[in-house]
Design an enzyme around this catalytic site. Sequence first.
Site, short mmCIF file in Angstrom:
data_model
loop_
_atom_site.label_atom_id
_atom_site.label_comp_id
_atom_site.label_asym_id
_atom_site.label_seq_id
_atom_site.Cartn_x
_atom_site.Cartn_y
_atom_site.Cartn_z
N ASN A 52 3.87 -0.78 -2.46
CA ASN A 52 2.64 -0.97 -3.24
C ASN A 52 2.87 -2.01 -4.31
O ASN A 52 3.92 -2.07 -4.92
CB ASN A 52 2.24 0.36 -3.88
CG ASN A 52 2.03 1.43 -2.84
OD1 ASN A 52 1.02 1.47 -2.19
ND2 ASN A 52 3.03 2.29 -2.65
N GLU B 121 -1.74 -1.35 -0.69
CA GLU B 121 -0.62 -0.70 -0.02
C GLU B 121 -0.22 -1.53 1.19
O GLU B 121 -1.03 -1.77 2.08
CB GLU B 121 -1.02 0.71 0.42
CG GLU B 121 -1.37 1.59 -0.77
CD GLU B 121 -1.89 2.94 -0.35
OE1 GLU B 121 -1.19 3.93 -0.59
OE2 GLU B 121 -3.00 2.98 0.22
#
Length: 177
Positions: free
Chosen positions: A46, A101
Site C-alpha cells: 500500500n 493497494e
Amino acid sequence: MATPPSRPLTAGPAEGPESPYPLRVSGKVVAGFGRGSKELGIPTANIPVSGLSVGGHEEIESGIYFGLASLKEDNKEVEIYQMVMSIGWNPYYKNTNRSVEVHLLHTFPYDFYGAHMKLLILGYIRPERDYDSKDALIADIKEDAEVAKRSLARGPYSAFTEESWLRAEGGWEEVGS
C-alpha cells in the site's frame, strides 16, 4: 451485489496505452488494513493516497488498474514487477477511507514496509465492485491478475519494462505525473 459480468481477456488497446496513460505515481510502502495477505491470501503493498494527489491524480476513477512497479529496498538493486492495483473504497469492506493497494505479481518471502515503490499505471481493467462473498472477491482479484499478465505480455506494454523512470536513482519521493 451482482455476479461480476464476464469481461475481455485483456485490458487497454492492443496498440498500447492511450491518454491519460501512462500515469506515474511513487510512494513509500505503508501498512494497510491487514487483509490482503492474512484474510485474502493476496498480499498488497500500500502507498498513501497522498501519492495520487501530487501531480493531479486525486480525481482518478476508483477501480482496478494494471501496469509495472519498481521497488527500491535498502542495499538492493531496483527490481521491476508486473502489478495490478486497486484505487478506491473497497465496497465489500465498507471502507470509509480511499486506499491505493498494489498487488505485485511476484511472491516475496518477506514484508517490505518502508521501501519506496514507483508505479507506472498503463491501463484500466474495471470499476470496483461489491461482492456477495469473500470467495467471489478473491476469484475476481485472481482474474484481475490474469488480465494484467495477459495485457502486459503484449509488445507495446511489455516495452515499458525498459522505462528509465522506473529504475532512475531520483524520484523515489511521493509523486504523481
